[in-house]
Design a protein around this motif. Structure first.
Motif, PDB file in Angstrom:
ATOM      1  N   LYS A  78      18.294 -37.386 -32.338  1.00 31.15           N
ATOM      2  CA  LYS A  78      18.739 -37.245 -30.951  1.00 31.15           C
ATOM      3  C   LYS A  78      18.564 -38.580 -30.242  1.00 31.15           C
ATOM      4  CE  LYS A  78      17.734 -32.319 -30.300  1.00 31.15           C
ATOM      5  NZ  LYS A  78      17.004 -31.317 -29.466  1.00 31.15           N
ATOM      6  N   ASN A  80      20.118 -41.063 -26.625  1.00 28.73           N
ATOM      7  CA  ASN A  80      20.977 -41.185 -25.454  1.00 28.73           C
ATOM      8  C   ASN A  80      21.955 -42.344 -25.576  1.00 28.73           C
ATOM      9  OD1 ASN A  80      19.138 -43.246 -25.251  1.00 28.73           O
ATOM     10  ND2 ASN A  80      18.330 -42.649 -23.240  1.00 28.73           N
ATOM     11  N   ASN A 113      22.870 -35.850 -32.704  1.00 33.40           N
ATOM     12  CA  ASN A 113      23.195 -35.529 -31.312  1.00 33.40           C
ATOM     13  C   ASN A 113      23.043 -36.814 -30.492  1.00 33.40           C
ATOM     14  OD1 ASN A 113      23.565 -32.694 -31.768  1.00 33.40           O
ATOM     15  ND2 ASN A 113      21.336 -32.443 -31.716  1.00 33.40           N
ATOM     16  N   HIS A 114      24.154 -37.410 -30.133  1.00 31.83           N
ATOM     17  CA  HIS A 114      24.101 -38.654 -29.358  1.00 31.83           C
ATOM     18  C   HIS A 114      24.652 -38.401 -27.956  1.00 31.83           C
ATOM     19  CE1 HIS A 114      28.477 -39.676 -29.669  1.00 31.83           C
ATOM     20  NE2 HIS A 114      28.374 -38.886 -30.743  1.00 31.83           N
ATOM     21  N   GLU A 116      22.852 -37.979 -25.433  1.00 29.71           N
ATOM     22  CA  GLU A 116      22.002 -36.960 -24.827  1.00 29.71           C
ATOM     23  C   GLU A 116      21.314 -37.538 -23.580  1.00 29.71           C
ATOM     24  OE1 GLU A 116      21.368 -33.769 -25.749  1.00 29.71           O
ATOM     25  OE2 GLU A 116      22.837 -33.821 -27.373  1.00 29.71           O
ATOM     26  N   CYS A 117      20.859 -36.651 -22.777  1.00 30.73           N
ATOM     27  CA  CYS A 117      20.097 -37.055 -21.596  1.00 30.73           C
ATOM     28  C   CYS A 117      18.616 -37.019 -21.951  1.00 30.73           C
ATOM     29  CB  CYS A 117      20.397 -36.133 -20.412  1.00 30.73           C
ATOM     30  SG  CYS A 117      19.581 -36.625 -18.874  1.00 30.73           S
TER      31      CYS A 117
END
Length: 286
Positions: A78, A80, A113-114, A116-117
């Motif tokens: 994961k 951001n 998962n890119h 992302e916050c």
């Protein structure tokens, strides 16, 4: 007529003319040298080939070791950071993890998962968190220390995120709680153990049957040898009699003494015959 000096006609430094080839013996010598060199190179190549071939020996692994070396490693990423080429990122990370955990790429599973916050250390600067799940044998203190440094260096080069803005989590999962291909890791170990034991039992049984057949095949020969060696036992087999060829009689010339003896024997036979004939006549007259 001008007088020529010896030095004018002959160059003392080059008395003989230039030669384009060596003596006849040089060709044979060079051929022998080249042949020896070629044979040496060939033997070196053969020895190198056989050393490479026989240097590899397949390790004698137990069913558990065979399953564990191909067990699945899962990684969840994961971040951001906005990753434009997701496929290249996943392929590079999969190759890196396969090297780190010494298993094929087919045993690596990654989710990404890119964009992302993420909030880390009070800021929304570039950061990531990667969670690696594997069997307990792959999650060891020394292994985690080495892999943490290598993975964060790789992520820094790939994403441009500093190591202090990344987190790596190592989670161990038991063999009973990890499954693929319709069975857990523990179930696969049990199945492989059962198959190997059945194969070993079958091999022992076939070896026993083969030995029994060889013993049965050798018993008649032993019995025949024992019966032949016993005294007074009759054998169907008899060795053929050796018959020496008869020698032709040699003609021998009679000596004078032998001729006289033979003549006397003939006269004695004639007299006895006459005596017997005359005796029969006298009996008839009487």
């Amino acid at each position: 007529m001008p007088a020529f000096m010896k030095s004018d006609l002959i160059d003392e430094n080059h008395i003989s003319g230039p030669t384009g080839r060596g003596s006849p013996g040089d060709a044979a010598l060079m051929a022998m040298v080249n042949k020896d060199r070629a044979s040496t190179d060939m033997s070196r190549q053969k020895s190198q080939y056989y050393s490479e071939v026989f240097a590899y020996r397949e390790p004698n692994l137990t069913p558990r070791d065979k399953v564990l070396q191909y067990s699945v490693i899962t990684a969840e990423v994961k971040t951001n950071v906005i990753i434009k080429d997701e496929y290249t990122f996943l392929q590079d990370l999969s190759l890196h993890l396969s090297k780190r955990y010494s298993r094929p790429v087919t045993s690596i599973f990654i989710t990404l998962n890119h964009s992302e916050c993420l909030l880390f250390a009070g800021t929304f600067d570039s950061a990531y968190i990667i969670t690696i799940t594997a069997l307990p044998s792959q999650i060891q203190s020394v292994t985690n220390k080495r892999n943490a440094a290598m993975i964060q260096t790789f992520m820094s080069d790939l994403l441009g995120v500093a190591s202090d803005r990344g987190i790596v989590r190592f989670i161990g999962i038991s063999e009973e709680h990890l499954a693929t291909n319709g069975t857990t890791v523990q179930g696969e170990i049990d199945n492989l153990t059962k198959e190997s034991s059945e194969d070993s039992t079958e091999n022992k049984r076939s070896n026993t049957l083969r030995r029994g057949r060889s013993r049965k095949a050798s018993r008649p020969e032993k019995l025949n040898l024992q019966e032949r060696s016993r005294p007074g036992t009759s054998n169907n087999y008899s060795s053929p009699a050796l018959v020496s060829p008869s020698l032709p009689s040699l003609a021998r010339e009679q000596s004078p003494l032998d001729k006289r003896t033979e003549k006397v024997q003939k006269m004695g036979r004639r007299r006895s015959f006459l005596a017997m004939f005359s005796g029969n006549k006298q009996r008839a007259g009487a």
